[in-house]
Design a protein around this motif. Structure first.
Motif, PDB file in Angstrom:
ATOM      1  N   GLY A   1      27.724 -62.069  26.520  1.00 48.64           N
ATOM      2  CA  GLY A   1      27.417 -63.490  26.401  1.00 48.64           C
ATOM      3  C   GLY A   1      28.453 -64.401  27.032  1.00 48.64           C
ATOM      4  O   GLY A   1      28.208 -65.594  27.205  1.00 48.64           O
ATOM      5  N   GLN A   2      29.606 -63.859  27.394  1.00 58.44           N
ATOM      6  CA  GLN A   2      30.628 -64.656  28.088  1.00 58.44           C
ATOM      7  C   GLN A   2      30.004 -65.211  29.374  1.00 58.44           C
ATOM      8  O   GLN A   2      29.291 -64.504  30.077  1.00 58.44           O
ATOM      9  CB  GLN A   2      31.835 -63.759  28.421  1.00 58.44           C
ATOM     10  CG  GLN A   2      32.924 -64.444  29.156  1.00 58.44           C
ATOM     11  CD  GLN A   2      34.094 -63.506  29.475  1.00 58.44           C
ATOM     12  OE1 GLN A   2      35.128 -63.976  29.879  1.00 58.44           O
ATOM     13  NE2 GLN A   2      33.963 -62.198  29.308  1.00 58.44           N
ATOM     14  N   THR A   3      30.261 -66.492  29.676  1.00 59.64           N
ATOM     15  CA  THR A   3      29.663 -67.093  30.858  1.00 59.64           C
ATOM     16  C   THR A   3      30.699 -67.779  31.743  1.00 59.64           C
ATOM     17  O   THR A   3      31.737 -68.233  31.271  1.00 59.64           O
ATOM     18  CB  THR A   3      28.585 -68.136  30.494  1.00 59.64           C
ATOM     19  OG1 THR A   3      29.190 -69.165  29.723  1.00 59.64           O
ATOM     20  CG2 THR A   3      27.428 -67.511  29.742  1.00 59.64           C
TER      21      THR A   3
ATOM     22  N   GLU B   1      26.776 -64.251  33.674  1.00 61.56           N
ATOM     23  CA  GLU B   1      26.826 -63.973  32.237  1.00 61.56           C
ATOM     24  C   GLU B   1      27.013 -62.477  32.012  1.00 61.56           C
ATOM     25  O   GLU B   1      26.338 -61.652  32.641  1.00 61.56           O
ATOM     26  CB  GLU B   1      25.548 -64.434  31.543  1.00 61.56           C
ATOM     27  CG  GLU B   1      25.571 -64.179  30.060  1.00 61.56           C
ATOM     28  CD  GLU B   1      24.342 -64.718  29.332  1.00 61.56           C
ATOM     29  OE1 GLU B   1      24.226 -64.442  28.128  1.00 61.56           O
ATOM     30  OE2 GLU B   1      23.523 -65.388  29.963  1.00 61.56           O
ATOM     31  N   VAL B   2      27.924 -62.140  31.107  1.00 60.36           N
ATOM     32  CA  VAL B   2      28.166 -60.733  30.773  1.00 60.36           C
ATOM     33  C   VAL B   2      26.993 -60.214  29.943  1.00 60.36           C
ATOM     34  O   VAL B   2      26.639 -60.791  28.917  1.00 60.36           O
ATOM     35  CB  VAL B   2      29.498 -60.565  30.003  1.00 60.36           C
ATOM     36  CG1 VAL B   2      29.682 -59.120  29.550  1.00 60.36           C
ATOM     37  CG2 VAL B   2      30.668 -61.007  30.874  1.00 60.36           C
ATOM     38  N   THR B   3      26.393 -59.124  30.402  1.00 58.89           N
ATOM     39  CA  THR B   3      25.249 -58.522  29.712  1.00 58.89           C
ATOM     40  C   THR B   3      25.597 -57.201  29.025  1.00 58.89           C
ATOM     41  O   THR B   3      24.895 -56.778  28.110  1.00 58.89           O
ATOM     42  CB  THR B   3      24.092 -58.291  30.704  1.00 58.89           C
ATOM     43  OG1 THR B   3      24.555 -57.460  31.783  1.00 58.89           O
ATOM     44  CG2 THR B   3      23.570 -59.614  31.247  1.00 58.89           C
TER      45      THR B   3
ATOM     46  N   ALA C   1      28.954 -55.299  32.760  1.00 52.33           N
ATOM     47  CA  ALA C   1      27.857 -55.668  33.649  1.00 52.33           C
ATOM     48  C   ALA C   1      27.570 -57.151  33.479  1.00 52.33           C
ATOM     49  O   ALA C   1      27.732 -57.699  32.383  1.00 52.33           O
ATOM     50  CB  ALA C   1      26.606 -54.849  33.330  1.00 52.33           C
ATOM     51  N   THR C   2      27.155 -57.782  34.582  1.00 53.75           N
ATOM     52  CA  THR C   2      26.865 -59.210  34.547  1.00 53.75           C
ATOM     53  C   THR C   2      25.563 -59.517  35.277  1.00 53.75           C
ATOM     54  O   THR C   2      25.127 -58.761  36.154  1.00 53.75           O
ATOM     55  CB  THR C   2      27.991 -60.037  35.206  1.00 53.75           C
ATOM     56  OG1 THR C   2      28.049 -59.732  36.594  1.00 53.75           O
ATOM     57  CG2 THR C   2      29.338 -59.776  34.558  1.00 53.75           C
ATOM     58  N   HIS C   3      24.975 -60.635  34.901  1.00 58.15           N
ATOM     59  CA  HIS C   3      23.809 -61.173  35.593  1.00 58.15           C
ATOM     60  C   HIS C   3      24.273 -62.438  36.297  1.00 58.15           C
ATOM     61  O   HIS C   3      24.859 -63.322  35.660  1.00 58.15           O
ATOM     62  CB  HIS C   3      22.689 -61.488  34.590  1.00 58.15           C
ATOM     63  CG  HIS C   3      21.516 -62.171  35.222  1.00 58.15           C
ATOM     64  ND1 HIS C   3      20.597 -61.492  35.971  1.00 58.15           N
ATOM     65  CD2 HIS C   3      21.145 -63.480  35.240  1.00 58.15           C
ATOM     66  CE1 HIS C   3      19.686 -62.352  36.415  1.00 58.15           C
ATOM     67  NE2 HIS C   3      20.002 -63.561  35.985  1.00 58.15           N
ATOM     68  N   LEU C   4      24.027 -62.515  37.601  1.00 61.71           N
ATOM     69  CA  LEU C   4      24.431 -63.675  38.401  1.00 61.71           C
ATOM     70  C   LEU C   4      23.203 -64.451  38.853  1.00 61.71           C
ATOM     71  O   LEU C   4      22.193 -63.840  39.221  1.00 61.71           O
ATOM     72  CB  LEU C   4      25.197 -63.221  39.647  1.00 61.71           C
ATOM     73  CG  LEU C   4      26.525 -62.556  39.397  1.00 61.71           C
ATOM     74  CD1 LEU C   4      26.546 -61.169  39.977  1.00 61.71           C
ATOM     75  CD2 LEU C   4      27.615 -63.390  39.999  1.00 61.71           C
TER      76      LEU C   4
END
Length: 181
Positions: free
Chosen positions: A77-79, A95-97, A106-109
Motif C-alpha cells: 500500500g506504500q505509494t 504502489e507496492v502490491t 512488487a509494485t504497480h505503476l
C-alpha cells in the motif's frame, strides 16, 4: 516522372512490409536487469523497500531533482506519486502490491496518459552478497486499435531499451550507495 513513381512505389512497398512485420512483434515488454551487491539482503532492501530512500539512488531522481513527489505508507500500500515537467520523468504513481522483506517487493505503476506496468525486485543471497533482480512487465499495445498496433509494438522495442538502460543506472547507483555504507 516514371522513375519517381517507381521510387515512391518501392518506398510504399517497404513501408507496407515494415508495417506488416510490426504485427509479429509482441506487444508485451519484459525488462530485467540484475546486479550483485556486496551486502546482506536486509541492507540492500532498506533502500528498495522504502520509497523515501529512492531519491538517493533512483535513475529518475537525477533526471529531475525538482520533481514534485508525494510519498505515503509503508509495506503493501506504500505509494509514490510524482509530477515533473521533464518528459523523461513525467507524471505517474507507483504502489507496492507485494512486500516480503528482505527478499521481494512488487509494485504497480501508472504513467499519466501512457499506460501501466508491473515491476518487481527480487533479492537473492549468494555467499555474503546479494543478487538484485529488477524487472518490469507492460503491454504497449493494450487497447490499441488494430491499425496502430504495429506502431506501438515497435515502440515497445524502444521502451525495452530505454528502461533497461535506466535500470542499469539505478542498480549501479544502488550498489555504490549500499557498498559505501
Amino acid at each position: 516522372m516514371e522513375k519517381l513513381l517507381k521510387v515512391l512505389g518501392g518506398l510504399l512497398a517497404a513501408l507496407g512490409v515494415l508495417y506488416s512485420l510490426g504485427f509479429g512483434i509482441p506487444g508485451q515488454v519484459h525488462v530485467e536487469r540484475q546486479m550483485v551487491i556486496e551486502a546482506q539482503p536486509a541492507e540492500v532492501f532498506a533502500y528498495i523497500g522504502d520509497f523515501r530512500a529512492w531519491q538517493r539512488w533512483s535513475p529518475w531522481a537525477t533526471m529531475d531533482p525538482k520533481v514534485a513527489m508525494t510519498l505515503s505508507g509503508q509495506g503493501v500500500g506504500q505509494t509514490m506519486v510524482w509530477d515533473s515537467d521533464n518528459a523523461n520523468v513525467g507524471h505517474g504513481s507507483q504502489e507496492v502490491t507485494e512486500f516480503e522483506a528482505p527478499r521481494h517487493m512488487a509494485t504497480h505503476l501508472e504513467f499519466a496518459g501512457q499506460g501501466f506496468a508491473e515491476a518487481s525486485f527480487d533479492l537473492i543471497p549468494e555467499r555474503g552478497y546479494t543478487r538484485v533482480i529488477w524487472s518490469l512487465d507492460t503491454d504497449v499495445s493494450g487497447g490499441t486499435a488494430p491499425p496502430l498496433k504495429p506502431i506501438t509494438n515497435y515502440l515497445g522495442l524502444l521502451v525495452k531499451s530505454m528502461i533497461g538502460q535506466q535500470y542499469e543506472t539505478g542498480l549501479l547507483s544502488l550498489k555504490t550507495l549500499v557498498e559505501r555504507g
